[in-house]
Design an enzyme around this catalytic site. Structure first.
Site, mmCIF file in Angstrom:
data_model
loop_
_atom_site.group_PDB
_atom_site.id
_atom_site.type_symbol
_atom_site.label_atom_id
_atom_site.label_comp_id
_atom_site.label_asym_id
_atom_site.label_seq_id
_atom_site.Cartn_x
_atom_site.Cartn_y
_atom_site.Cartn_z
ATOM 1 N N GLU A 31 -10.631 -7.886 -7.571
ATOM 2 C CA GLU A 31 -9.974 -8.836 -8.430
ATOM 3 C C GLU A 31 -10.429 -9.156 -9.597
ATOM 4 O O GLU A 31 -9.898 -9.505 -10.660
ATOM 5 C CB GLU A 31 -9.867 -10.219 -7.743
ATOM 6 C CG GLU A 31 -8.500 -10.092 -6.459
ATOM 7 C CD GLU A 31 -8.890 -9.180 -5.335
ATOM 8 O OE1 GLU A 31 -8.127 -8.648 -4.462
ATOM 9 O OE2 GLU A 31 -10.075 -9.058 -4.993
ATOM 10 N N ARG B 130 0.749 -1.205 0.014
ATOM 11 C CA ARG B 130 0.001 0.117 -0.081
ATOM 12 C C ARG B 130 0.919 1.243 -0.083
ATOM 13 O O ARG B 130 0.843 2.288 -0.858
ATOM 14 C CB ARG B 130 -0.843 0.100 1.256
ATOM 15 C CG ARG B 130 -2.135 -1.073 1.222
ATOM 16 C CD ARG B 130 -2.932 -0.990 2.404
ATOM 17 N NE ARG B 130 -3.573 -2.345 2.675
ATOM 18 C CZ ARG B 130 -4.931 -2.017 2.807
ATOM 19 N NH1 ARG B 130 -5.510 -0.924 2.367
ATOM 20 N NH2 ARG B 130 -5.854 -3.360 2.673
ATOM 21 N N ASP C 76 -1.891 -15.869 -2.949
ATOM 22 C CA ASP C 76 -2.384 -15.326 -4.233
ATOM 23 C C ASP C 76 -1.100 -14.604 -4.646
ATOM 24 O O ASP C 76 -0.522 -14.945 -5.753
ATOM 25 C CB ASP C 76 -3.227 -14.515 -4.059
ATOM 26 C CG ASP C 76 -3.445 -13.713 -3.015
ATOM 27 O OD1 ASP C 76 -2.503 -13.504 -2.201
ATOM 28 O OD2 ASP C 76 -4.429 -13.025 -2.864
#
Length: 594
Positions: free
Chosen positions: A470, A210, A338
């Site tokens: 996503e 971030r 992921d």
């Protein structure tokens, strides 16, 4: 008999008299005229030389500014610095060059990107931009300086140590959408108020993707070195987390004390997505600062991963940072796994597909090969393509919404791959399945994860929605690759569902249960809704040369970083936001195909 003097010999005697000093000394007026002519000639020569010197000086100054603020010159939307434009104007005036193409005050070529869009597409994109403006203005009004906004309570909350997560997560979205006043206000806050000296136990992963990623992206887009300095300061505070016997970092670190550890719920293990998702940002930081310590830390982690890489490429989720060995055998392309696989591909792409980074691609190829052969499944009766999880050799027929990024990753990895057709077909299948995650619910928004049952297709598990990106990320990549209008249609339907179900007068919320209509809203506007979801939706309805995929690669928080970054690049490179572009067929990376 003497010869009569010729005209030429008479002329020679006349010119000889003109150059004899006595000719002028006898006639003061003649001397004055010659002196004036001589002085004027000297002035003209010196003025010409002075102009050339000034031009060279200004050109050198311009090149120096280009080095520091190169990306601002490369981009059309948001960012040609005023000082660069002043110098460019001086040079243009001196050498009488052709006037530059008209630009707005922020450097955006007037009307160029809109020319490539049909009115309906432009209208949709404008509505998405307005959603960003609405989100941002609500955050400004009720939560400025806090990490995130609670739209129902109309107040800010700190879940990331008060680092201003929404501000730093939104910088590049504001820039890409051309929202200059909002970007400038955010930049000023980062410059004057963003403080890392806080007694806060930070997630190394979340803080990297971030904040470090967001600051690096803002630097690449704007050219303002303040962002790079901030990213460096923050990364320095994260580095002690890598001081383990293997170099696999701890998940958590106190930003003030530098004390790092793993939380109890992991059994003191480091999780795969956490230690495998800093490489883009830290390698990128080394490229931009010249300090190799950041690259060395994250590459040491990959050394250990490579040494222990399983034959099938399916890496377990938990690892002991002291030994490097897995502590359990669960495998998932969803939560906690992921982005490790995402970064194996994207670090290679980020390098310009350099041979020196080939090991990342080699590991990715092995992992994806096994995923395609063992984990990719089809539901019955509708044949929805999904990726299962695995533990102890048994498949778990569950798919997280987080795993919907796989479609986009496969599209990105298909360019030049001998299995490109297979990758694209699976990506299309995942896109269809993830869209069904939305359409299968009365609210038309997706739950957090789904189970697949023989003869019953899919069923929602955790039914909450927090605005995850996503699915629209995969639709964005599929649109760039195929130009099939179905992907814009699906993306628009998802956006409209967010508008109906999640928009409030004071921002956007999540939903507690997507299986109800109307669903009950929660009280949180996640920073990634601005950083990722709205950005990918905006790009889905933008021309391909806005964030061209052969010039930019997105980190897992959708922060774009320049591919193969160099401080000295060809300023003629077409990397502009808003360049005029057609809607012809294109490759994934936006190259026009005949």
């Amino acid at each position: 008999m003497g010869r009569k003097p010729s005209h030429s010999s008479s002329s020679r005697r006349s010119w000889r008299s003109y150059i004899h000093p006595a000719y002028y000394l006898r006639k003061p007026r003649r001397l004055a005229v010659v002196t004036i002519i001589f002085v004027l000639s000297i002035y003209v020569v010196m003025d010409h030389h002075s102009q050339r010197t000034e031009i060279q000086h200004l050109q050198k100054k311009l090149r120096a500014l280009e080095v520091e603020k190169l990306n601002a010159l490369d981009m059309n939307v948001g960012g040609t610095p005023s000082d660069v434009m002043v110098e460019m104007g001086k040079v243009d005036k001196l050498v009488k060059s052709k006037p530059a193409e008209p630009v707005s005050p922020w450097g955006k070529t007037v009307g160029s990107d809109d020319d490539a869009l049909d009115p309906d597409t432009k209208k949709k994109r404008d509505e998405i931009r307005e959603a960003m403006e609405h989100s941002w203005s609500a955050y400004e009004k009720y939560a400025w300086g806090f990490d995130e906004l609670q739209p129902q309570s109309k107040r800010g909350v700190n879940q990331f140590g008060g680092l201003g997560a929404t501000i730093v997560d939104s910088l590049d979205t504001l820039f890409i959408m051309g929202l200059k006043p909002q970007f400038e206000k955010a930049k000023e806050w980062v410059k004057t108020s963003m403080n890392f000296d806080v007694n806060y136990d930070a997630s190394v992963f979340e803080t990297t993707i971030r904040c470090v990623g967001g600051l690096l992206s803002a630097y690449d887009l704007s050219g303002d070195s303040m962002f790079l300095n901030k990213a460096t300061d923050l990364a320095d505070r994260l580095l002690p987390a890598f001081n383990t016997p293997t170099g696999i970092p701890y998940n958590t670190i106190n930003l003030q004390s530098g004390q790092a550890y793993n939380p109890g719920w992991t059994g003191q293990a480091s999780t795969l997505a956490d230690f495998g998702t800093e490489q883009m940002e830290f390698i990128g930081l080394s490229e931009r600062t010249g300090d190799q310590k950041y690259r060395q830390k994250v590459e040491k982690t990959i050394d250990v991963v490579e040494e222990n890489f399983p034959e099938d490429g399916l890496v377990p989720l938990y690892h002991d940072p002291n030994t490097g060995h897995a502590t359990m055998d669960k495998v998932s392309f969803g939560a906690m796994g992921d982005s490790f696989y995402e970064y194996l591909l994207k670090v290679w792409v980020q390098s310009g597909r350099a041979p020196s980074m080939q090991r990342y691609k080699t590991m990715w190829d092995r992992s994806i090969g096994t995923m395609l052969s063992e984990l990719i499944q089809k539901s019955t009766p509708s044949k929805y393509v999904y990726v299962a999880e695995k533990q102890g050799g048994a498949l778990i027929h569950k798919m997280d919404h987080l795993a919907c990024f796989l479609g986009g990753m496969l599209v990105l990895g298909s360019d030049g791959n001998p299995r490109a057709d297979e990758f694209l077909e699976v990506a299309k299948g995942i896109g269809r399945t993830c869209y069904e995650f939305y359409q299968s619910q009365p609210s038309k928004l997706s739950g957090e994860h789904y189970y697949f049952y023989e003869g019953r297709d899919l069923q929602v598990g955790h039914a909450y929605n927090i605005g995850r990106p996503e699915t629209v990320e995969t639709l964005f990549y599929l649109w760039r690759k195929t130009k099939d209008p179905i992907y814009r249609e699906w993306g628009w339907n998802i956006f409209q569902a967010f508008q109906r179900q999640c928009r409030t007068p004071s921002g956007y919320t999540g939903l507690q249960d997507v299986s109800r209509d109307p669903p009950q809203q929660d009280d949180m506007m996640q920073s990634f809704f601005l950083a990722e979801t709205l950005k990918y939706l905006y790009l889905l309805f933008s021309p391909d040369d806005i964030m061209s995929l052969d010039k930019w690669v997105f980190n897992t928080e959708a922060h774009p970083l320049k591919i193969k970054f160099s401080k000295v690049e060809d300023s003629s490179e077409e990397a502009s936001l808003g360049r005029k572009g057609g809607q012809k067929g294109t490759s994934l990376r936006g190259d026009v195909v005949a």
